[in-house]
Design a protein around this motif. Structure first.
Motif, PDB file in Angstrom:
ATOM      1  N   GLY A  40      39.381  46.864  37.540  1.00 24.82           N
ATOM      2  CA  GLY A  40      39.101  45.481  37.869  1.00 24.82           C
ATOM      3  C   GLY A  40      37.641  45.234  38.160  1.00 24.82           C
ATOM      4  O   GLY A  40      36.766  45.988  37.754  1.00 24.82           O
ATOM      5  N   ASP A  41      37.396  44.151  38.863  1.00 20.98           N
ATOM      6  CA  ASP A  41      36.034  43.779  39.248  1.00 20.98           C
ATOM      7  C   ASP A  41      35.568  44.685  40.390  1.00 20.98           C
ATOM      8  O   ASP A  41      36.360  45.286  41.091  1.00 20.98           O
ATOM      9  CB  ASP A  41      35.995  42.322  39.673  1.00 20.98           C
ATOM     10  CG  ASP A  41      36.221  41.379  38.480  1.00 20.98           C
ATOM     11  OD1 ASP A  41      35.479  41.519  37.503  1.00 20.98           O
ATOM     12  OD2 ASP A  41      37.134  40.543  38.551  1.00 20.98           O
ATOM     13  N   ALA A  42      34.261  44.735  40.559  1.00 26.22           N
ATOM     14  CA  ALA A  42      33.673  45.574  41.594  1.00 26.22           C
ATOM     15  C   ALA A  42      32.933  44.729  42.623  1.00 26.22           C
ATOM     16  O   ALA A  42      32.646  43.560  42.388  1.00 26.22           O
ATOM     17  CB  ALA A  42      32.711  46.582  40.976  1.00 26.22           C
ATOM     18  N   MET A  43      32.651  45.346  43.758  1.00 28.57           N
ATOM     19  CA  MET A  43      31.861  44.685  44.789  1.00 28.57           C
ATOM     20  C   MET A  43      30.782  45.645  45.286  1.00 28.57           C
ATOM     21  O   MET A  43      30.943  46.870  45.199  1.00 28.57           O
ATOM     22  CB  MET A  43      32.745  44.228  45.942  1.00 28.57           C
ATOM     23  CG  MET A  43      33.529  45.299  46.639  1.00 28.57           C
ATOM     24  SD  MET A  43      34.552  44.580  47.941  1.00 28.57           S
ATOM     25  CE  MET A  43      35.800  45.831  48.063  1.00 28.57           C
ATOM     26  N   PHE A  44      29.685  45.066  45.739  1.00 22.71           N
ATOM     27  CA  PHE A  44      28.584  45.839  46.322  1.00 22.71           C
ATOM     28  C   PHE A  44      28.626  45.609  47.819  1.00 22.71           C
ATOM     29  O   PHE A  44      28.532  44.466  48.279  1.00 22.71           O
ATOM     30  CB  PHE A  44      27.240  45.392  45.735  1.00 22.71           C
ATOM     31  CG  PHE A  44      26.057  46.099  46.331  1.00 22.71           C
ATOM     32  CD1 PHE A  44      25.895  47.468  46.159  1.00 22.71           C
ATOM     33  CD2 PHE A  44      25.112  45.409  47.074  1.00 22.71           C
ATOM     34  CE1 PHE A  44      24.805  48.126  46.704  1.00 22.71           C
ATOM     35  CE2 PHE A  44      24.020  46.063  47.627  1.00 22.71           C
ATOM     36  CZ  PHE A  44      23.861  47.422  47.437  1.00 22.71           C
ATOM     37  N   ILE A  45      28.797  46.673  48.572  1.00 25.66           N
ATOM     38  CA  ILE A  45      28.909  46.590  50.026  1.00 25.66           C
ATOM     39  C   ILE A  45      27.669  47.218  50.635  1.00 25.66           C
ATOM     40  O   ILE A  45      27.343  48.360  50.343  1.00 25.66           O
ATOM     41  CB  ILE A  45      30.156  47.326  50.533  1.00 25.66           C
ATOM     42  CG1 ILE A  45      31.418  46.747  49.893  1.00 25.66           C
ATOM     43  CG2 ILE A  45      30.251  47.269  52.046  1.00 25.66           C
ATOM     44  CD1 ILE A  45      32.656  47.566  50.147  1.00 25.66           C
TER      45      ILE A  45
END
Length: 142
Positions: free
Chosen positions: A136-141
């Motif tokens: 799926g989509d990714a996130m930057f934390i």
């Protein structure tokens, strides 16, 4: 001892202490083997951001740094359980996908970004119809 990869459970342990019940949630996390080939201690020493790509890489970096107090070539296994309150040693940012609700990986990302921030990100992801899980989509934390 390494647990079979099909085992991924949590359970509640009840402890009686002076007539008061205390509950401890225990998690068994998958053991992952790793091999690190090079290190970049200069970036860490200079206070630059260390970004992990993926939770397995993050767990590896934290394991090696905790073991040696620095980054270095190493191989072994990790079953490190990272949850809110964890004291970060190696990594201070992460690129990862949106994980399953109520998983230990939600706890891991919450420990880095804060539970409220992660829950807000998931709310937005659902509203915007982001794709979840491994592809799926990714996130930057950070």
């Amino acid at each position: 001892e390494t647990l079979p990869s099909s085992i991924f459970k949590s359970f509640l342990l009840c402890i009686e202490c002076k007539n008061k019940k205390k509950y401890l949630l225990l998690h068994l996390v998958k053991t992952k083997s790793y091999e690190t080939r090079s290190s970049d201690n200069q970036s860490k020493q200079e206070g630059r951001r260390i970004i992990s790509v993926g939770t397995t890489s993050l767990r590896t970096l934290e394991t090696v740094y905790k073991k040696y107090g620095c980054f270095k070539a190493d191989s072994g296994n990790t079953n490190i359980f990272i949850y809110p309150g964890y004291e970060w040693k190696a990594v201070n940012a992460l690129i990862t996908n949106f994980h399953l609700p109520k998983s230990t990986l939600i706890m891991l990302v919450s420990s880095l970004a804060g539970k409220e921030n992660i829950m807000h990100a998931y709310k937005v992801a659902v509203e915007e119809k982001y794709r979840f899980f491994s592809f799926g989509d990714a996130m930057f934390i950070k």
